[in-house]
Motif scaffolding. Structure first.
Motif, PDB file in Angstrom:
ATOM      1  N   TYR A 239      -0.525   5.124  -2.410  1.00  0.00           N
ATOM      2  CA  TYR A 239       0.443   4.085  -2.053  1.00  0.00           C
ATOM      3  C   TYR A 239       0.873   4.232  -0.612  1.00  0.00           C
TER       4      TYR A 239
ATOM      5  N   THR B 247      -8.185  -2.065  -7.908  1.00  0.00           N
ATOM      6  CA  THR B 247      -6.952  -2.796  -8.157  1.00  0.00           C
ATOM      7  C   THR B 247      -5.936  -2.522  -7.061  1.00  0.00           C
ATOM      8  N   PHE B 248      -5.340  -3.605  -6.538  1.00  0.00           N
ATOM      9  CA  PHE B 248      -4.221  -3.455  -5.611  1.00  0.00           C
ATOM     10  C   PHE B 248      -2.918  -3.522  -6.384  1.00  0.00           C
TER      11      PHE B 248
ATOM     12  N   LEU C  14       1.065  -4.252  -5.473  1.00  0.00           N
ATOM     13  CA  LEU C  14       2.011  -4.712  -4.466  1.00  0.00           C
ATOM     14  C   LEU C  14       3.410  -4.638  -5.059  1.00  0.00           C
TER      15      LEU C  14
ATOM     16  N   ILE D 131      -9.441  -8.442   2.445  1.00  0.00           N
ATOM     17  CA  ILE D 131      -9.840  -7.092   2.043  1.00  0.00           C
ATOM     18  C   ILE D 131     -11.184  -6.785   2.694  1.00  0.00           C
TER      19      ILE D 131
ATOM     20  N   LYS E 166       0.011  -5.680 -10.264  1.00  0.00           N
ATOM     21  CA  LYS E 166      -1.325  -5.093 -10.232  1.00  0.00           C
ATOM     22  C   LYS E 166      -2.326  -6.227 -10.344  1.00  0.00           C
TER      23      LYS E 166
ATOM     24  N   VAL F 266      -6.711  -3.578   3.868  1.00  0.00           N
ATOM     25  CA  VAL F 266      -6.115  -4.856   3.473  1.00  0.00           C
ATOM     26  C   VAL F 266      -5.088  -5.270   4.524  1.00  0.00           C
TER      27      VAL F 266
ATOM     28  N   LEU G 165       2.406  -0.848  -0.992  1.00  0.00           N
ATOM     29  CA  LEU G 165       1.093  -1.400  -1.317  1.00  0.00           C
ATOM     30  C   LEU G 165       0.228  -0.231  -1.748  1.00  0.00           C
TER      31      LEU G 165
ATOM     32  N   LEU H 143      -3.529   1.223  -3.902  1.00  0.00           N
ATOM     33  CA  LEU H 143      -4.894   0.986  -4.368  1.00  0.00           C
ATOM     34  C   LEU H 143      -5.182   1.980  -5.476  1.00  0.00           C
TER      35      LEU H 143
END
Length: 154
Positions: A27, A58-59, A61, A76, A113, A131, A146, A148
């Protein structure tokens, strides 16, 4: 008695590790005043050790509850071990058609997600996934982090 505790601890540890499909999680939380600046590209370095498996990317936020926008446009960039780069333009969808937050909300923060690559085979080696938001302003407000995640596909 001590050996029973060690055995139980080992059994629990084995159970947890066998069920964990997450191979990467990171993160970025360095958003000053909860603003994601347009020129602030967030990058994640990951290593894939097993190319015989498929993965989901998967991101995550984190944003304030009841966000003022329904979606966040992002670009991305995925650079693979061969040096090839794939560019994707997607929208992180924050609200459903009824205007309800799609993320998991606790208090004032919601964690959305969104999987942007599903069941994809990745070659062994190092990847850089970057990103950046393409929102029409100089910054995107009310963003706290943010992330991943890379998990094994089911």
């Amino acid at each position: 008695m001590k050996s029973k505790k060690l055995f139980l601890f080992g059994l629990i540890l084995a159970f947890i590790s066998c069920n964990d499909k997450k191979i990467f999680s990171e993160y970025k939380t360095d958003f000053k005043a909860n603003q994601w600046q347009k020129n602030d590209v967030k990058s994640f370095d990951i290593t894939i050790d097993d190319e015989s498996k498929n993965y989901d990317l998967t991101f995550i936020l984190s944003h304030v509850f009841d966000y003022q926008f329904d979606k966040v446009p992002v670009t991305i960039s995925i650079k693979n071990p061969k040096g090839e780069t794939e560019i994707m333009n997607i929208d992180l969808i924050l609200k459903d058609s009824a205007g309800k937050d799609k993320g998991d909300c606790l208090g004032d923060i919601c964690d959305l997600k969104q999987t942007f690559k599903k069941n994809v085979n990745l070659i062994k080696g190092n990847y850089v996934i970057s990103v950046a938001h393409t929102f029409n302003n100089s910054y995107l407000p009310n963003i706290s982090s943010l992330g991943l995640e890379v998990t094994l596909s089911e």
